[in-house]
Design a protein around this motif. Structure first.
Motif, PDB file in Angstrom:
ATOM      1  N   GLY A  29       7.838 -61.022  -2.459  1.00 18.36           N
ATOM      2  CA  GLY A  29       6.981 -60.028  -3.170  1.00 18.36           C
ATOM      3  C   GLY A  29       7.154 -60.090  -4.652  1.00 18.36           C
ATOM      4  N   HIS A  30       8.120 -60.439  -5.315  1.00 19.83           N
ATOM      5  CA  HIS A  30       7.947 -60.501  -6.828  1.00 19.83           C
ATOM      6  C   HIS A  30       7.136 -61.871  -7.189  1.00 19.83           C
ATOM      7  N   VAL A  31       6.728 -61.725  -8.430  1.00 18.95           N
ATOM      8  CA  VAL A  31       5.734 -62.893  -8.988  1.00 18.95           C
ATOM      9  C   VAL A  31       6.607 -63.608 -10.173  1.00 18.95           C
ATOM     10  N   ASN A  32       7.694 -63.206 -10.249  1.00 24.21           N
ATOM     11  CA  ASN A  32       8.626 -63.459 -11.586  1.00 24.21           C
ATOM     12  C   ASN A  32       9.957 -63.674 -10.994  1.00 24.21           C
ATOM     13  N   ASN A  33      10.710 -64.119 -12.005  1.00 27.65           N
ATOM     14  CA  ASN A  33      12.343 -64.129 -11.577  1.00 27.65           C
ATOM     15  C   ASN A  33      12.850 -62.800 -11.292  1.00 27.65           C
ATOM     16  N   ILE A  34      13.598 -62.725 -10.556  1.00 24.82           N
ATOM     17  CA  ILE A  34      14.351 -61.656 -10.105  1.00 24.82           C
ATOM     18  C   ILE A  34      15.790 -61.726 -10.903  1.00 24.82           C
ATOM     19  N   ALA A  35      15.955 -60.828 -11.667  1.00 24.25           N
ATOM     20  CA  ALA A  35      17.218 -60.708 -12.621  1.00 24.25           C
ATOM     21  C   ALA A  35      18.491 -59.969 -11.975  1.00 24.25           C
ATOM     22  N   GLY A  36      18.204 -59.065 -11.182  1.00 22.58           N
ATOM     23  CA  GLY A  36      19.279 -58.096 -10.619  1.00 22.58           C
ATOM     24  C   GLY A  36      18.894 -57.266  -9.557  1.00 22.58           C
ATOM     25  N   MET A  37      20.037 -56.862  -8.672  1.00 21.44           N
ATOM     26  CA  MET A  37      19.710 -56.189  -7.525  1.00 21.44           C
ATOM     27  C   MET A  37      20.727 -55.118  -7.337  1.00 21.44           C
ATOM     28  N   ALA A  38      20.794 -53.988  -6.234  1.00 17.42           N
ATOM     29  CA  ALA A  38      21.315 -53.096  -6.107  1.00 17.42           C
ATOM     30  C   ALA A  38      21.396 -52.706  -4.751  1.00 17.42           C
ATOM     31  N   LEU A  39      22.366 -52.260  -3.954  1.00 14.48           N
ATOM     32  CA  LEU A  39      22.460 -51.859  -2.681  1.00 14.48           C
ATOM     33  C   LEU A  39      22.741 -50.466  -2.471  1.00 14.48           C
ATOM     34  N   SER A  40      21.764 -49.763  -1.839  1.00 12.92           N
ATOM     35  CA  SER A  40      22.209 -48.367  -1.488  1.00 12.92           C
ATOM     36  C   SER A  40      23.449 -48.117  -0.727  1.00 12.92           C
ATOM     37  N   ARG A  41      23.985 -46.865  -0.901  1.00 18.18           N
ATOM     38  CA  ARG A  41      25.485 -46.642  -0.374  1.00 18.18           C
ATOM     39  C   ARG A  41      25.302 -47.004   1.043  1.00 18.18           C
ATOM     40  N   ASP A  42      24.180 -46.334   1.700  1.00 16.33           N
ATOM     41  CA  ASP A  42      24.304 -46.670   3.193  1.00 16.33           C
ATOM     42  C   ASP A  42      24.028 -48.133   3.545  1.00 16.33           C
TER      43      ASP A  42
END
Length: 323
Positions: A113-126
């Motif tokens: 879905g992104h159209v450029n570099n993904i630099a970071g990510m985070a997971l929800s606590r659940d």
């Protein structure tokens, strides 16, 4: 700011080497800089992501490589274990997130879905949602039950570098090359606040366990504390003598780690706002840092392609056990 700006940071990193006889890490295998490290919930395994396009799974106790997860077609910038401990996610400059089965080493799904570099990510606590930060200037929210895109958050004026969940997973905090720290409402996608104070690109963000305070690190060398309820800066740590690449907060919220272009990882007492230790050994900038769940060890990944394991009590490297 664009890829040219990021390349300039990389060039600066290459120019800051230590002598060839500097201490070597125990965990080697990547062929390029280690962009991210993540420790499993039980503290037994490590994931690493690299500019060599691979994700690697390690036995942390033995400091030995278990698997190479090969599927991305560009630099891998972020990794995270899923709560079941049997699967993981990785995000890349190839615009994709790959979901992995860690037992087989095979792909389960791809999130696109992104159209450029993904630099970071985070997971929800659940563990049910994933947020991703991209150079397409958006943050995206994904439903991990369906691997479907739920929502995009738009407002940054430049590459988004990192994102974190906050306020009981009801908000997101994102940081970007536009020097801002932004707050978003997860349910609606609405931008809640634009917080300023850094003098250069903001590269890293970490949120305290209570979800109410964030720390950010910037190319300006500063580490700032933010009160997310009041939506304002509430303090700072002394920082590094160079750009800051990564921040991690211990499970109990007492300490923080930061990595930077000065080739050091630093340990901070968050209550007193002072540095407790600095860890020297990488030959190039420290690009990624993480605590083990028991709070006794730290892991650092460097531009020098190696991963190091440290004792937080002594400040010394922990060698791999003899076989």
């Amino acid at each position: 700011m664009t890829l040219r700006h990021y390349a300039a940071i990389a060039a600066l990193a290459l120019a800051t080497g230590l002598p060839a006889d500097a201490a070597r890490a125990d965990m080697t295998g990547h062929g390029a800089m280690v962009n991210a490290v993540a420790v499993s919930a039980d503290g037994k395994r490590l994931l690493s992501a690299s500019w060599d396009y691979t994700v690697r799974l390690w036995d942390l106790g033995r400091q030995s490589e278990l698997k190479v997860l090969d599927g991305h077609t560009a630099s891998v910038n972020a990794v995270v274990f899923l709560p079941d401990g049997k699967s993981a996610l990785s995000a890349s400059w190839d615009h994709m997130v790959i979901r992995w089965d860690l037992n087989s080493g095979r792909e389960i799904a791809r999130l696109t879905g992104h159209v450029n570099n993904i630099a970071g990510m985070a997971l929800s606590r659940d563990g049910r949602r994933l947020a991703t930060a991209s150079w397409d200037r958006t943050v995206k929210l994904w439903n991990l039950s369906t691997n479907a895109l739920e929502r995009s958050f738009e407002g940054h004026d430049a590459n988004v570098m990192q994102v974190a969940f906050a306020m009981d997973d009801k908000q997101l905090v994102s940081v970007a090359y536009d020097r801002t720290v932004r707050l978003w409402e997860v349910a609606s996608g609405r931008e809640l606040a634009v917080m300023t104070g850094h003098q250069a690109s903001v590269n890293a963000v970490a949120v305290m366990p209570d979800g109410k305070t964030a720390f950010t690190g910037s190319t300006d060398g500063a580490i700032k504390r933010w009160d997310l309820a009041a939506q304002r800066e509430s303090g700072r740590l002394p920082g590094h003598g160079s750009f800051i690449t990564s921040i991690a907060i211990s499970k109990d919220g007492r300490y923080a780690l930061s990595g930077g272009g000065d080739r050091l990882m630093r340990l901070w007492d968050l209550k007193e706002g002072r540095q407790l230790k600095q860890f020297a050994g990488h030959e190039k900038p420290v690009w990624s840092v993480a605590f083990t769940p028991d709070g006794k060890r730290a892991v650092s990944g460097g531009y020098d392609t190696v991963i190091k394991v440290w004792s937080l009590e002594t400040g010394a490297l922990i060698p791999a056990p003899k076989s």
